[in-house]
Design a protein around this motif. Structure first.
Motif, PDB file in Angstrom:
ATOM      1  N   ILE A  41     -94.953  12.427 -29.606  1.00 31.81           N
ATOM      2  CA  ILE A  41     -93.906  12.489 -29.300  1.00 31.81           C
ATOM      3  C   ILE A  41     -93.138  14.107 -28.434  1.00 31.81           C
ATOM      4  O   ILE A  41     -92.936  14.328 -28.026  1.00 31.81           O
ATOM      5  CB  ILE A  41     -92.570  11.863 -29.412  1.00 31.81           C
ATOM      6  N   GLY A  98     -88.137  24.910 -42.056  1.00 28.51           N
ATOM      7  CA  GLY A  98     -88.604  23.201 -41.779  1.00 28.51           C
ATOM      8  C   GLY A  98     -88.636  23.529 -40.535  1.00 28.51           C
ATOM      9  O   GLY A  98     -88.988  24.471 -39.582  1.00 28.51           O
ATOM     10  N   ASP A  99     -88.872  22.184 -39.593  1.00 27.67           N
ATOM     11  CA  ASP A  99     -89.109  22.748 -38.179  1.00 27.67           C
ATOM     12  C   ASP A  99     -88.415  23.741 -37.145  1.00 27.67           C
ATOM     13  O   ASP A  99     -89.271  24.009 -36.218  1.00 27.67           O
ATOM     14  CB  ASP A  99     -88.987  21.213 -38.004  1.00 27.67           C
ATOM     15  N   LYS A 106     -94.707  22.481 -39.266  1.00 34.23           N
ATOM     16  CA  LYS A 106     -94.114  20.873 -39.156  1.00 34.23           C
ATOM     17  C   LYS A 106     -94.518  20.097 -39.918  1.00 34.23           C
ATOM     18  O   LYS A 106     -95.431  18.798 -38.947  1.00 34.23           O
ATOM     19  CB  LYS A 106     -94.520  21.307 -37.142  1.00 34.23           C
ATOM     20  N   ARG A 107     -94.792  20.153 -40.499  1.00 39.95           N
ATOM     21  CA  ARG A 107     -94.980  19.180 -42.261  1.00 39.95           C
ATOM     22  C   ARG A 107     -93.512  18.514 -43.061  1.00 39.95           C
ATOM     23  O   ARG A 107     -93.021  19.480 -42.792  1.00 39.95           O
ATOM     24  CB  ARG A 107     -96.067  19.000 -42.471  1.00 39.95           C
ATOM     25  N   VAL A 108     -93.467  17.440 -43.453  1.00 41.68           N
ATOM     26  CA  VAL A 108     -92.247  17.267 -44.814  1.00 41.68           C
ATOM     27  C   VAL A 108     -93.117  17.484 -45.783  1.00 41.68           C
ATOM     28  O   VAL A 108     -91.463  18.400 -45.923  1.00 41.68           O
ATOM     29  CB  VAL A 108     -92.524  15.621 -44.717  1.00 41.68           C
ATOM     30  N   ALA A 111     -91.257  20.881 -45.085  1.00 45.21           N
ATOM     31  CA  ALA A 111     -89.949  21.424 -44.820  1.00 45.21           C
ATOM     32  C   ALA A 111     -89.419  21.663 -46.027  1.00 45.21           C
ATOM     33  O   ALA A 111     -88.479  21.854 -46.309  1.00 45.21           O
ATOM     34  CB  ALA A 111     -89.519  20.584 -44.070  1.00 45.21           C
TER      35      ALA A 111
HETATM   36  C1  LIG Z   1     -92.936  11.266 -34.364  1.00 47.86           C
HETATM   37  C2  LIG Z   1     -93.921  12.090 -35.646  1.00 47.86           C
HETATM   38  C3  LIG Z   1     -94.510  12.258 -37.135  1.00 47.86           C
HETATM   39  C4  LIG Z   1     -94.926  12.598 -37.380  1.00 47.86           C
HETATM   40  N1  LIG Z   1     -95.510  12.248 -38.274  1.00 47.86           N
HETATM   41  C5  LIG Z   1     -95.942  13.593 -39.529  1.00 47.86           C
HETATM   42  C6  LIG Z   1     -96.951  12.431 -40.722  1.00 47.86           C
HETATM   43  O1  LIG Z   1     -97.305  11.916 -40.136  1.00 47.86           O
HETATM   44  N2  LIG Z   1     -97.023  13.809 -41.935  1.00 47.86           N
HETATM   45  C7  LIG Z   1     -96.071  14.650 -41.859  1.00 47.86           C
HETATM   46  O2  LIG Z   1     -95.965  15.574 -42.806  1.00 47.86           O
HETATM   47  N3  LIG Z   1     -95.022  14.879 -40.743  1.00 47.86           N
HETATM   48  C8  LIG Z   1     -94.704  14.626 -39.933  1.00 47.86           C
HETATM   49  N4  LIG Z   1     -93.960  14.730 -39.091  1.00 47.86           N
HETATM   50  C9  LIG Z   1     -93.276  16.396 -38.469  1.00 47.86           C
HETATM   51  C10 LIG Z   1     -91.639  15.969 -39.992  1.00 47.86           C
HETATM   52  O3  LIG Z   1     -91.373  14.376 -39.401  1.00 47.86           O
HETATM   53  C11 LIG Z   1     -91.194  16.655 -40.095  1.00 47.86           C
HETATM   54  O4  LIG Z   1     -92.375  18.272 -39.652  1.00 47.86           O
HETATM   55  C12 LIG Z   1     -90.168  17.094 -40.874  1.00 47.86           C
HETATM   56  O5  LIG Z   1     -89.082  15.993 -40.494  1.00 47.86           O
HETATM   57  C13 LIG Z   1     -89.576  18.536 -40.971  1.00 47.86           C
HETATM   58  O6  LIG Z   1     -88.212  18.422 -41.097  1.00 47.86           O
HETATM   59  P1  LIG Z   1     -86.754  18.886 -41.463  1.00 47.86           P
HETATM   60  O7  LIG Z   1     -85.519  18.770 -42.043  1.00 47.86           O
HETATM   61  O8  LIG Z   1     -87.637  20.162 -40.790  1.00 47.86           O
HETATM   62  O9  LIG Z   1     -86.621  18.379 -39.907  1.00 47.86           O
HETATM   63  P2  LIG Z   1     -85.552  17.097 -39.475  1.00 47.86           P
HETATM   64  O10 LIG Z   1     -86.631  15.836 -40.010  1.00 47.86           O
HETATM   65  O11 LIG Z   1     -85.606  17.091 -37.621  1.00 47.86           O
HETATM   66  O12 LIG Z   1     -84.467  17.333 -39.929  1.00 47.86           O
HETATM   67  C14 LIG Z   1     -83.993  17.495 -39.036  1.00 47.86           C
HETATM   68  C15 LIG Z   1     -81.746  17.163 -39.087  1.00 47.86           C
HETATM   69  O13 LIG Z   1     -80.664  17.922 -38.708  1.00 47.86           O
HETATM   70  C16 LIG Z   1     -79.984  16.991 -37.566  1.00 47.86           C
HETATM   71  N5  LIG Z   1     -79.209  17.785 -36.215  1.00 47.86           N
HETATM   72  C17 LIG Z   1     -80.041  18.430 -35.929  1.00 47.86           C
HETATM   73  N6  LIG Z   1     -78.905  18.720 -35.132  1.00 47.86           N
HETATM   74  C18 LIG Z   1     -77.802  19.045 -36.182  1.00 47.86           C
HETATM   75  C19 LIG Z   1     -76.449  19.247 -35.937  1.00 47.86           C
HETATM   76  N7  LIG Z   1     -76.291  20.140 -35.007  1.00 47.86           N
HETATM   77  N8  LIG Z   1     -76.038  19.006 -36.645  1.00 47.86           N
HETATM   78  C20 LIG Z   1     -76.489  18.195 -37.832  1.00 47.86           C
HETATM   79  N9  LIG Z   1     -77.486  18.142 -37.694  1.00 47.86           N
HETATM   80  C21 LIG Z   1     -78.403  18.194 -37.435  1.00 47.86           C
HETATM   81  C22 LIG Z   1     -81.449  15.845 -37.296  1.00 47.86           C
HETATM   82  O14 LIG Z   1     -80.260  14.903 -36.130  1.00 47.86           O
HETATM   83  C23 LIG Z   1     -82.178  15.900 -38.262  1.00 47.86           C
HETATM   84  O15 LIG Z   1     -81.759  14.169 -38.728  1.00 47.86           O
HETATM   85  C24 LIG Z   1     -93.897  13.931 -37.773  1.00 47.86           C
HETATM   86  C25 LIG Z   1     -92.669  14.229 -36.449  1.00 47.86           C
HETATM   87  C26 LIG Z   1     -93.052  13.526 -35.581  1.00 47.86           C
HETATM   88  C27 LIG Z   1     -91.770  13.311 -34.401  1.00 47.86           C
END
Ligand SMILES: Cc1cc2nc3c(=O)[nH]c(=O)nc-3n(C[C@H](O)[C@H](O)[C@H](O)COP(=O)(O)OP(=O)(O)OC[C@H]3O[C@@H](n4cnc5c(N)ncnc54)[C@H](O)[C@@H]3O)c2cc1C
Length: 129
Positions: A41, A98-99, A106-108, A111
């Motif tokens: 997506i 993170g992302d 862009k991976r868990v 991040a």
């Molecule tokens: C469909 C899909 C499949 C994926 N598959 C994989 C995989 O197989 N393996 C892998 O390693 N990675 C995968 N990823 C990538 C992985 O999900 C991300 O790299 C990871 O979640 C990034 O973590 P993050 O904490 O940076 O961001 P996020 O997990 O996006 O967390 C950010 C958080 O901040 C919150 N937020 C946003 N704005 C605000 C605000 N103003 N105030 C308060 N909170 C806010 C959001 O609601 C969210 O909960 C996938 C991603 C997607 C979309």
């Protein structure tokens, strides 16, 4: 692989056998036999609220560390005599992980790792700056 495609329905007897897909460009639907569906997506950073506060790239991802230093010049308004730390944004002492960070993997795992790194850099910032 199909882009701009919406899954309208999925059918099967105990497992996936068919998908009905809509091409969002033409509006046409098509039913295809398949046992697999992978959804990609994409991602859009929700960083609009940082407009005018932190430097972001053209897609809205937050720039940090070496990505802020262009041709040896630090970001506008940068008040410190040292370059930004690796995850430090254009505002000294504000870090991104993170992302949402431009050029991140862009991976868990990365991040989570960047989150841990950011905390270590906050400690370094508080001790040394
Ligand atoms: C469909 C899909 C499949 C994926 N598959 C994989 C995989 O197989 N393996 C892998 O390693 N990675 C995968 N990823 C990538 C992985 O999900 C991300 O790299 C990871 O979640 C990034 O973590 P993050 O904490 O940076 O961001 P996020 O997990 O996006 O967390 C950010 C958080 O901040 C919150 N937020 C946003 N704005 C605000 C605000 N103003 N105030 C308060 N909170 C806010 C959001 O609601 C969210 O909960 C996938 C991603 C997607 C979309």
């Amino acid at each position: 692989m199909r882009t701009c495609t919406e899954v309208v329905s999925a059918e099967g007897d105990g497992h996936l056998e068919r998908l009905t897909l809509r091409d969002n460009a033409s509006g046409e639907t098509e039913t295809v036999d398949t046992q697999w569906l992978f959804i990609f997506i994409g991602a859009a950073p929700r960083t609009g609220w940082l407009d005018g506060v932190l430097t972001r790239d053209e897609r809205g991802f937050v720039l940090a560390g070496p990505d802020l230093v262009v041709d040896g010049r630090r970001p506008p308004g940068w008040s410190l005599g040292l370059d930004p730390y690796h995850l430090e944004t254009s505002v000294p002492g504000v870090f991104v992980a993170g992302d949402a960070r431009a050029e991140s993997v862009k991976r868990v795992a990365s991040a989570v790792g960047e989150g841990a790194m950011a905390i270590a850099l906050v400690h370094r910032y508080l001790e040394k700056r």
